[in-house]
Enzyme design. Structure first.
Site, PDB file in Angstrom:
ATOM      1  N   LYS A 158       0.140  13.191 -17.326  1.00  0.00           N
ATOM      2  CA  LYS A 158       0.056  12.481 -18.599  1.00  0.00           C
ATOM      3  C   LYS A 158      -0.841  13.240 -19.573  1.00  0.00           C
ATOM      4  O   LYS A 158      -1.898  13.745 -19.191  1.00  0.00           O
ATOM      5  CB  LYS A 158      -0.508  11.070 -18.394  1.00  0.00           C
ATOM      6  CG  LYS A 158       0.367  10.201 -17.519  1.00  0.00           C
ATOM      7  CD  LYS A 158      -0.300   8.898 -17.160  1.00  0.00           C
ATOM      8  CE  LYS A 158      -0.413   7.965 -18.317  1.00  0.00           C
ATOM      9  NZ  LYS A 158      -0.922   6.629 -17.891  1.00  0.00           N
ATOM     10  N   LYS A 201      -1.751   8.958  -9.569  1.00  0.00           N
ATOM     11  CA  LYS A 201      -0.771   8.392  -8.648  1.00  0.00           C
ATOM     12  C   LYS A 201       0.284   7.612  -9.414  1.00  0.00           C
ATOM     13  O   LYS A 201      -0.037   6.856 -10.336  1.00  0.00           O
ATOM     14  CB  LYS A 201      -1.477   7.464  -7.653  1.00  0.00           C
ATOM     15  CG  LYS A 201      -0.567   6.868  -6.586  1.00  0.00           C
ATOM     16  CD  LYS A 201      -0.077   7.914  -5.617  1.00  0.00           C
ATOM     17  CE  LYS A 201       0.801   7.308  -4.524  1.00  0.00           C
ATOM     18  NZ  LYS A 201       1.381   8.367  -3.662  1.00  0.00           N
ATOM     19  N   TYR A 202       1.547   7.803  -9.060  1.00  0.00           N
ATOM     20  CA  TYR A 202       2.623   7.029  -9.666  1.00  0.00           C
ATOM     21  C   TYR A 202       2.683   5.669  -8.996  1.00  0.00           C
ATOM     22  O   TYR A 202       2.842   5.566  -7.780  1.00  0.00           O
ATOM     23  CB  TYR A 202       3.953   7.758  -9.504  1.00  0.00           C
ATOM     24  CG  TYR A 202       5.134   6.985 -10.035  1.00  0.00           C
ATOM     25  CD1 TYR A 202       5.377   6.905 -11.401  1.00  0.00           C
ATOM     26  CD2 TYR A 202       6.010   6.331  -9.165  1.00  0.00           C
ATOM     27  CE1 TYR A 202       6.459   6.192 -11.886  1.00  0.00           C
ATOM     28  CE2 TYR A 202       7.091   5.617  -9.640  1.00  0.00           C
ATOM     29  CZ  TYR A 202       7.313   5.549 -11.007  1.00  0.00           C
ATOM     30  OH  TYR A 202       8.375   4.846 -11.486  1.00  0.00           O
ATOM     31  N   GLU A 287      -5.321   2.656 -20.400  1.00  0.00           N
ATOM     32  CA  GLU A 287      -5.870   3.064 -21.686  1.00  0.00           C
ATOM     33  C   GLU A 287      -6.427   1.853 -22.425  1.00  0.00           C
ATOM     34  O   GLU A 287      -6.184   0.707 -22.033  1.00  0.00           O
ATOM     35  CB  GLU A 287      -4.812   3.748 -22.560  1.00  0.00           C
ATOM     36  CG  GLU A 287      -3.659   2.847 -22.977  1.00  0.00           C
ATOM     37  CD  GLU A 287      -2.634   3.585 -23.825  1.00  0.00           C
ATOM     38  OE1 GLU A 287      -2.855   4.770 -24.161  1.00  0.00           O
ATOM     39  OE2 GLU A 287      -1.602   2.982 -24.144  1.00  0.00           O
ATOM     40  N   ARG A 291      -7.869  -1.457 -31.698  1.00  0.00           N
ATOM     41  CA  ARG A 291      -7.334  -2.051 -32.925  1.00  0.00           C
ATOM     42  C   ARG A 291      -6.662  -3.367 -32.583  1.00  0.00           C
ATOM     43  O   ARG A 291      -6.572  -3.746 -31.415  1.00  0.00           O
ATOM     44  CB  ARG A 291      -6.303  -1.105 -33.552  1.00  0.00           C
ATOM     45  CG  ARG A 291      -5.225  -0.690 -32.535  1.00  0.00           C
ATOM     46  CD  ARG A 291      -4.097   0.085 -33.141  1.00  0.00           C
ATOM     47  NE  ARG A 291      -3.247   0.706 -32.144  1.00  0.00           N
ATOM     48  CZ  ARG A 291      -2.320   0.095 -31.426  1.00  0.00           C
ATOM     49  NH1 ARG A 291      -2.135  -1.210 -31.569  1.00  0.00           N
ATOM     50  NH2 ARG A 291      -1.581   0.757 -30.555  1.00  0.00           N
ATOM     51  N   VAL A 294       0.252  -5.220 -32.040  1.00  0.00           N
ATOM     52  CA  VAL A 294       1.449  -5.862 -32.588  1.00  0.00           C
ATOM     53  C   VAL A 294       1.619  -7.260 -32.009  1.00  0.00           C
ATOM     54  O   VAL A 294       1.963  -8.216 -32.707  1.00  0.00           O
ATOM     55  CB  VAL A 294       2.706  -5.010 -32.285  1.00  0.00           C
ATOM     56  CG1 VAL A 294       3.971  -5.728 -32.731  1.00  0.00           C
ATOM     57  CG2 VAL A 294       2.606  -3.645 -32.957  1.00  0.00           C
TER      58      VAL A 294
END
Length: 450
Positions: A158, A201-202, A287, A291, A294
């Site tokens: 990533k 890790k996935y 993450e 802010r 939506v």
């Protein structure tokens, strides 16, 4: 309380901020590009100023121009909404230098949480669970390949500065790692100007659960419970709901308290969202968004908290109105993002809206910026707004949403309303708890059946 606000955004979020600001008695100042001269947010605000040509890079993203308008208009604060300049630490610093309050967290917090590797290191120290992996500084391909082997396949590569799935690659075999790494780094560099990556890790079939947090400048921090955002396509959310199905009060309190404590430790201020992968009772931090989101209306409906109001009050230096004991969950809310696009190919569908009728009735909220005769421009995100349904129970909220979608009329362009209707007729969605892969797999199955 501050006396005036410049809204450095467009579309439904600009209208949303303006409504709360007007209710608080603030003078509202809009900015607009040439393409948005006839936009609803321009009409709603007390005054409006042109800031450049249609492309966002020449208007809404030009921070110096936005601040110049704010100073000339006498704006005491700037609310950035989401997207555009909302997570730009340099813009937040420029606001402070110009003597204008930035409605958002301190620049240091934006920077700290803006890079995935640094954010995960901070969260580990704060006791927030993260996805197992390598989040360090070393970037040599041989070293990262070795770390992937230690983590165990499958893994995800990533982009450190990434988002929206760009700079991301799943790797299932050791022999495929180098090619995947090269592709991820190339895409990360092109998209974000930063080729650095992390390897983790996935997690096989997780849900996407996020925790809404709020902190003031006086050491107070709370969480406003969680949202389930698992119905997404290519890492873009489609439907969100709150609270998340099958999350127990004990688990909710545990992860929420850790997020609030993390806010206190990093000196956070304002609204924020901790995003997690959730699988088999375990949360893994991915993450933080620094802010308003939506999907914030679903949280507002189940808690009674006006998140934009609290943003403005905290930016003015006030203490949070709420303590953790004041935050209760009342009922259930679900949100559908209505986009100007083909419902199944997802091709954008700009153009003039020839007829528009929003839904109504008990428990229905529509946050939108469109009207009959509005010309949907091709320059920006395709979202036309959101329909939010509230009910005493999840079943009632879903039933109300189905009715609302059947009532909604948007003619002249294509919208994704038919996709929402199909999803809300899917028994697996109705039961709740689908993974982040559900929509992609449903679309693939639909394509095979056609």
């Amino acid at each position: 309380m501050l006396g005036s606000v410049l809204i450095a955004n467009r579309g439904e979020i600009a209208c949303r901020v303006a409504r709360t600001a007007k209710r608080l008695g603030l003078r509202t100042i809009a900015v607009y590009s040439e393409a948005d001269r006839g936009a609803l947010h321009v009409r709603m605000c007390d005054e409006a100023h042109a800031i450049g040509p249609a492309p966002a890079a020449e208007s809404y993203l030009v921070g110096a121009r936005v601040i110049e308008v704010a100073r000339k208009a006498g704006a005491e604060c700037i609310h950035p909404g989401y997207g555009f300049l909302s997570e730009n630490a340099e813009f937040a610093e420029a606001c402070a230098a110009a003597g204008v309050v930035f409605v958002g967290p301190p620049p240091a917090a934006i920077r700290a949480m803006g890079l995935k590797d640094r954010a995960k290191a901070l969260m580990e120290k704060a006791g927030v669970p993260v996805v197992p992996g390598y989040h360090g500084e070393r970037q040599e391909p041989s070293f990262l390949r070795e770390k992937a082997y230690e983590i165990g396949y499958p893994v995800l590569i990533k982009a450190v500065a990434g988002g929206g799935g760009k700079g991301m690659r799943r790797v299932d075999k050791h022999a495929e790692f180098e090619a995947a790494l090269e592709g991820a780094q190339r895409e990360a560099k092109a998209s974000f100007g930063d080729a650095r990556v992390l390897v983790e890790k996935y997690v096989g079939a997780p849900r996407h659960i996020e925790i809404q947090v709020f902190a003031d400048g006086h050491g107070n921090a709370i969480h406003l419970n969680e949202r389930d955002c698992s119905l997404q396509r290519r890492h873009q959310k489609v439907i969100e709901e709150a609270p998340a199905p099958e999350i127990t009060p004990r688990l909710r309190a545990r992860i929420g308290e850790r997020c609030a404590e993390a806010c206190r430790k990093i000196g956070y201020r304002g609204a924020g969202t901790f995003e997690f992968l959730y699988e088999e009772g375990e949360f893994y931090f991915i993450e933080m968004n620094t802010r308003v989101q939506v999907e914030h209306p679903v949280t507002e409906l189940i808690t009674g908290v006006d998140i934009v109001e609290e943003q403005i009050r905290v930016a003015a230096g006030e203490r949070l109105k709420y303590r953790q004991k004041d935050i209760e969950i009342r009922g259930h809310a679900i949100e559908c993002r209505i986009n100007a696009e083909d419902p199944f190919s997802f091709a954008p569908s700009p153009g003039r809206i020839t007829a528009y009728h929003p839904p109504g009735g008990p428990g229905i909220r529509v946050d939108s910026h469109i009207y009959q005769g509005y010309l949907v421009p091709p320059y920006y995100d395709s979202m036309l707004g959101k329909v939010i349904a509230y009910g005493d129970t999840r079943d009632q909220a879903i039933r109300r949403m189905r009715i609302a979608l059947s009532e909604m009329v948007v003619e002249g362009i294509k919208t994704n309303i038919p996709l929402h209707q199909e999803l809300l007729a899917d028994n697996r969605v109705i039961r709740g708890g689908v993974s982040i892969h559900h929509l992609e797999r449903a679309l693939a199955q639909r394509a095979l059946e056609r």
